[in-house]
Design a protein around this motif. Structure first.
Motif, short mmCIF file in Angstrom:
data_model
loop_
_atom_site.label_atom_id
_atom_site.label_comp_id
_atom_site.label_asym_id
_atom_site.label_seq_id
_atom_site.Cartn_x
_atom_site.Cartn_y
_atom_site.Cartn_z
N UNK A 111 0.83 -1.20 0.00
CA UNK A 111 0.00 0.00 0.00
C UNK A 111 0.86 1.25 0.00
N UNK A 112 1.94 1.19 0.73
CA UNK A 112 2.87 2.32 0.79
C UNK A 112 3.49 2.58 -0.58
N UNK A 113 3.95 1.53 -1.22
CA UNK A 113 4.54 1.65 -2.56
C UNK A 113 3.50 2.21 -3.53
N UNK A 114 2.29 1.68 -3.47
CA UNK A 114 1.22 2.16 -4.36
C UNK A 114 0.96 3.64 -4.11
N UNK A 115 0.93 4.05 -2.85
CA UNK A 115 0.67 5.46 -2.52
C UNK A 115 1.76 6.37 -3.05
N UNK A 116 3.01 5.94 -2.95
CA UNK A 116 4.11 6.74 -3.48
C UNK A 116 4.00 6.88 -5.00
N UNK A 117 3.73 5.78 -5.67
CA UNK A 117 3.61 5.82 -7.13
C UNK A 117 2.42 6.68 -7.55
N UNK A 118 1.30 6.50 -6.87
CA UNK A 118 0.10 7.27 -7.19
C UNK A 118 0.35 8.77 -7.00
N UNK A 119 1.00 9.13 -5.90
CA UNK A 119 1.30 10.54 -5.62
C UNK A 119 2.22 11.10 -6.71
N UNK A 120 3.23 10.33 -7.10
CA UNK A 120 4.15 10.76 -8.15
C UNK A 120 3.39 11.03 -9.44
N UNK A 121 2.49 10.14 -9.79
CA UNK A 121 1.72 10.29 -11.02
C UNK A 121 0.74 11.46 -10.94
N UNK A 122 0.10 11.66 -9.79
CA UNK A 122 -0.82 12.79 -9.61
C UNK A 122 -0.08 14.11 -9.80
N UNK A 123 1.14 14.17 -9.28
CA UNK A 123 1.95 15.39 -9.40
C UNK A 123 2.62 15.51 -10.77
N UNK A 124 2.40 14.50 -11.62
CA UNK A 124 2.97 14.48 -12.96
C UNK A 124 4.51 14.58 -12.91
N UNK A 125 5.09 13.80 -12.00
CA UNK A 125 6.54 13.73 -11.84
C UNK A 125 7.01 12.41 -12.42
N UNK A 126 7.99 12.47 -13.30
CA UNK A 126 8.53 11.24 -13.87
C UNK A 126 9.43 10.54 -12.85
N UNK A 127 9.67 9.28 -13.08
CA UNK A 127 10.61 8.55 -12.23
C UNK A 127 11.99 9.18 -12.30
N UNK A 128 12.38 9.63 -13.47
CA UNK A 128 13.68 10.25 -13.65
C UNK A 128 13.81 11.53 -12.82
N UNK A 129 12.77 12.35 -12.84
CA UNK A 129 12.78 13.59 -12.07
C UNK A 129 12.81 13.30 -10.58
N UNK A 130 12.00 12.36 -10.14
CA UNK A 130 11.98 11.99 -8.73
C UNK A 130 13.35 11.48 -8.29
N UNK A 131 13.98 10.68 -9.12
CA UNK A 131 15.30 10.16 -8.79
C UNK A 131 16.30 11.31 -8.65
#
Length: 63
Positions: free
Chosen positions: A5-25
């Motif tokens: 659930x934690x992993x899903x929440x992090x991914x969902x939040x990243x997508x809602x904010x329209x942040x790519x994995x590259x940018x987050x990294x």
């Protein structure tokens, strides 16, 4: 919170904010490969890694 659930929440939040994995990294200092692995349910990210990602996305994670 359950780990998946934690992993899903992090991914969902990243997508809602329209942040790519590259940018987050780049911003969080977490490796891109690490982010991709834990978003796919692979690997075993540490609490520190999850906190860095969550804090960058404006989330306060408690364990």
């Amino acid at each position: 919170m359950h780990f998946n659930s934690l992993i899903y929440s992090l991914k969902e939040r990243r997508e809602i904010l329209n942040v790519t994995q590259e940018t987050l990294a780049d911003i969080s200092g977490v490796g891109l490969r690490t982010l991709k692995q834990f978003e796919r349910g692979k690997g075993n990210p540490t609490a520190k890694t999850l906190n860095k990602s969550g804090n960058t996305l404006g989330m306060e994670l408690t364990f």
